[in-house]
Design an enzyme around this catalytic site. Sequence first.
Site, PDB file in Angstrom:
ATOM      1  N   LYS A  12      -1.820  61.621   0.805  1.00 15.76           N
ATOM      2  CA  LYS A  12      -0.444  61.082   2.249  1.00 15.76           C
ATOM      3  C   LYS A  12       0.246  61.591   3.678  1.00 15.76           C
ATOM      4  O   LYS A  12       0.065  61.071   4.171  1.00 15.76           O
ATOM      5  CB  LYS A  12       0.491  60.212   1.255  1.00 15.76           C
ATOM      6  CG  LYS A  12      -0.001  59.915   0.251  1.00 15.76           C
ATOM      7  CD  LYS A  12      -0.962  58.453   0.606  1.00 15.76           C
ATOM      8  CE  LYS A  12      -0.785  57.317  -0.726  1.00 15.76           C
ATOM      9  NZ  LYS A  12      -1.828  56.338  -1.029  1.00 15.76           N
TER      10      LYS A  12
ATOM     11  N   TYR B  10      -2.225  65.326  -4.091  1.00 11.79           N
ATOM     12  CA  TYR B  10      -1.801  63.247  -3.250  1.00 11.79           C
ATOM     13  C   TYR B  10      -0.869  63.396  -2.674  1.00 11.79           C
ATOM     14  O   TYR B  10      -1.143  62.892  -1.358  1.00 11.79           O
ATOM     15  CB  TYR B  10      -0.904  62.749  -4.904  1.00 11.79           C
ATOM     16  CG  TYR B  10      -0.643  61.347  -4.269  1.00 11.79           C
ATOM     17  CD1 TYR B  10      -1.146  60.233  -4.493  1.00 11.79           C
ATOM     18  CD2 TYR B  10       1.038  61.332  -4.131  1.00 11.79           C
ATOM     19  CE1 TYR B  10      -0.613  59.562  -4.034  1.00 11.79           C
ATOM     20  CE2 TYR B  10       1.448  59.429  -4.075  1.00 11.79           C
ATOM     21  CZ  TYR B  10       0.536  58.852  -3.971  1.00 11.79           C
ATOM     22  OH  TYR B  10       0.869  57.578  -3.691  1.00 11.79           O
TER      23      TYR B  10
ATOM     24  N   SER C 184       2.918  57.487   1.508  1.00 10.85           N
ATOM     25  CA  SER C 184       3.373  57.429  -0.175  1.00 10.85           C
ATOM     26  C   SER C 184       4.952  58.215   1.044  1.00 10.85           C
ATOM     27  O   SER C 184       4.558  58.793   1.542  1.00 10.85           O
ATOM     28  CB  SER C 184       3.242  57.900  -0.632  1.00 10.85           C
ATOM     29  OG  SER C 184       4.860  58.817  -1.452  1.00 10.85           O
TER      30      SER C 184
HETATM   31  N1  LIG Z   1       2.996  52.174  -7.173  1.00 14.93           N
HETATM   32  C1  LIG Z   1       3.762  53.039  -6.237  1.00 14.93           C
HETATM   33  O1  LIG Z   1       4.686  53.430  -6.669  1.00 14.93           O
HETATM   34  C2  LIG Z   1       2.887  53.434  -5.358  1.00 14.93           C
HETATM   35  C3  LIG Z   1       4.707  54.414  -4.864  1.00 14.93           C
HETATM   36  C4  LIG Z   1       4.152  55.103  -3.351  1.00 14.93           C
HETATM   37  C5  LIG Z   1       2.533  54.962  -2.850  1.00 14.93           C
HETATM   38  N2  LIG Z   1       1.428  54.211  -3.418  1.00 14.93           N
HETATM   39  C6  LIG Z   1       0.382  53.578  -3.688  1.00 14.93           C
HETATM   40  O2  LIG Z   1      -0.232  52.412  -3.587  1.00 14.93           O
HETATM   41  C7  LIG Z   1      -1.044  52.306  -3.293  1.00 14.93           C
HETATM   42  C8  LIG Z   1      -1.958  51.340  -4.408  1.00 14.93           C
HETATM   43  O3  LIG Z   1      -1.395  52.092  -5.956  1.00 14.93           O
HETATM   44  P1  LIG Z   1      -0.547  51.070  -6.873  1.00 14.93           P
HETATM   45  O4  LIG Z   1       0.441  52.194  -7.002  1.00 14.93           O
HETATM   46  O5  LIG Z   1      -0.737  50.013  -6.909  1.00 14.93           O
HETATM   47  O6  LIG Z   1      -1.809  51.654  -7.987  1.00 14.93           O
HETATM   48  P2  LIG Z   1      -2.535  50.795  -8.724  1.00 14.93           P
HETATM   49  O7  LIG Z   1      -2.542  49.947  -9.392  1.00 14.93           O
HETATM   50  O8  LIG Z   1      -3.801  51.889 -10.076  1.00 14.93           O
HETATM   51  O9  LIG Z   1      -4.294  50.324  -7.977  1.00 14.93           O
HETATM   52  C9  LIG Z   1      -4.924  50.969  -6.851  1.00 14.93           C
HETATM   53  C10 LIG Z   1      -6.006  50.448  -6.507  1.00 14.93           C
HETATM   54  O10 LIG Z   1      -7.200  50.615  -6.069  1.00 14.93           O
HETATM   55  C11 LIG Z   1      -8.438  50.523  -6.581  1.00 14.93           C
HETATM   56  N3  LIG Z   1      -9.163  51.554  -6.110  1.00 14.93           N
HETATM   57  C12 LIG Z   1      -9.083  52.951  -6.380  1.00 14.93           C
HETATM   58  N4  LIG Z   1     -10.506  53.387  -6.043  1.00 14.93           N
HETATM   59  C13 LIG Z   1     -10.320  52.791  -5.008  1.00 14.93           C
HETATM   60  C14 LIG Z   1     -12.211  52.919  -4.487  1.00 14.93           C
HETATM   61  N5  LIG Z   1     -12.762  54.151  -4.084  1.00 14.93           N
HETATM   62  N6  LIG Z   1     -12.236  51.723  -3.606  1.00 14.93           N
HETATM   63  C15 LIG Z   1     -11.871  50.538  -3.288  1.00 14.93           C
HETATM   64  N7  LIG Z   1     -10.348  49.840  -4.633  1.00 14.93           N
HETATM   65  C16 LIG Z   1     -10.585  52.074  -5.267  1.00 14.93           C
HETATM   66  C17 LIG Z   1      -7.509  50.461  -7.861  1.00 14.93           C
HETATM   67  O11 LIG Z   1      -9.009  49.596  -8.130  1.00 14.93           O
HETATM   68  P3  LIG Z   1     -10.289  49.780  -9.906  1.00 14.93           P
HETATM   69  O12 LIG Z   1      -8.372  49.067 -10.207  1.00 14.93           O
HETATM   70  O13 LIG Z   1     -10.508  49.711  -9.513  1.00 14.93           O
HETATM   71  O14 LIG Z   1      -9.375  51.313 -10.874  1.00 14.93           O
HETATM   72  C18 LIG Z   1      -6.927  50.294  -7.441  1.00 14.93           C
HETATM   73  O15 LIG Z   1      -7.068  48.268  -7.088  1.00 14.93           O
HETATM   74  C19 LIG Z   1      -1.811  53.710  -3.406  1.00 14.93           C
HETATM   75  O16 LIG Z   1      -2.267  54.176  -2.255  1.00 14.93           O
HETATM   76  C20 LIG Z   1      -0.998  54.963  -3.568  1.00 14.93           C
HETATM   77  O17 LIG Z   1      -1.114  55.487  -3.300  1.00 14.93           O
HETATM   78  C21 LIG Z   1       1.781  53.678  -4.702  1.00 14.93           C
END
Ligand SMILES: NC(=O)c1ccc[n+]([C@@H]2O[C@H](COP(=O)([O-])OP(=O)(O)OC[C@H]3O[C@@H](n4cnc5c(N)ncnc54)[C@H](OP(=O)(O)O)[C@@H]3O)[C@@H](O)[C@H]2O)c1
Length: 249
Positions: A168, A164, A141
């Site tokens: 990162k 968080y 991020s």
């Molecule tokens: N969305 C944004 O605006 C944003 C911005 C910057 C960075 N990010 C990064 O993008 C990445 C994906 O996040 P997202 O935004 O798509 O959020 P999300 O919709 O909550 O997806 C997160 C995913 O990670 C999985 N997860 C969590 N703990 C886990 C574990 N112990 N083992 C395996 N899988 C696990 C979740 O599984 P479950 O469904 O089972 O919980 C889900 O599939 C993250 O690294 C986040 O920090 C997102």
Amino acid sequence: MSSKIILITGANSGVGFAAAKVIASASPNYHVLVGSRNPENGKKAVSELQAQGSIKGTLTDIQIDVNDQASIDAAAKTIEDKFGHLDVLINNAGVGTPNGDIKTQLERTFQTNVIGPIVVTHTLKPLLLKSKSPYSIYVTSGLGSLSKAADPNDPYSQARYDVYRASKAALNMLMIQESKEMGPKGVKTFAVCPGLVRSNLRGKTEADVSAGGHAGDPDVAGQTLLSVIEGKRDADVGKVVHKDGVHPW
Ligand SMILES: NC(=O)c1ccc[n+]([C@@H]2O[C@H](COP(=O)([O-])OP(=O)(O)OC[C@H]3O[C@@H](n4cnc5c(N)ncnc54)[C@H](OP(=O)(O)O)[C@@H]3O)[C@@H](O)[C@H]2O)c1
């Protein structure tokens, strides 16, 4: 032409799901392993992806909990038995800051956002090294940038998310170190910032998913990840890339 084998952790939701869709829609030569810690969610995600109509490649669900060594080992064995190698590892699974006291927040966030991905890469490294053109990618991020956090003029400088952000920043440091180690062995290591996009990271209400209406389309993040694995961002190996460029440290 043989398929490029691509594993995405946490691909049942948000950025990971969008990346699986965009990548599997890009080429018949891409085989995407849709990682999910809950097998039912992984199967559901694959069904939803296959129903998209745009898919040209192939998709398989695979159980992987990045906090469970036995689960990571089992995923590695499945990949080795079926394919003998891994071309692209996208360490995408992550969490926002969970509830609890500061020690609990630190332990849980660092476990999933730092320790888990590094252990996944360490376990899968032998399979990556068998690829002709391996990529190791961490979804990070822009909030992990130390200089942006310290810049009072940065639009997110007042955003807290302290734990968080620290997780990162730590992930980015380990990415740099991995790039130095794995680069000479032919592995291209990147961190990729998806930008602020719709997902379940902040919670499951519409306000959380959309970050109060500010979050964009996660398919854009999928396109950024696709550009990396297609070699279009190779000039920025070892850096934090986003759709329009590179984040400062
Ligand atoms: N969305 C944004 O605006 C944003 C911005 C910057 C960075 N990010 C990064 O993008 C990445 C994906 O996040 P997202 O935004 O798509 O959020 P999300 O919709 O909550 O997806 C997160 C995913 O990670 C999985 N997860 C969590 N703990 C886990 C574990 N112990 N083992 C395996 N899988 C696990 C979740 O599984 P479950 O469904 O089972 O919980 C889900 O599939 C993250 O690294 C986040 O920090 C997102």
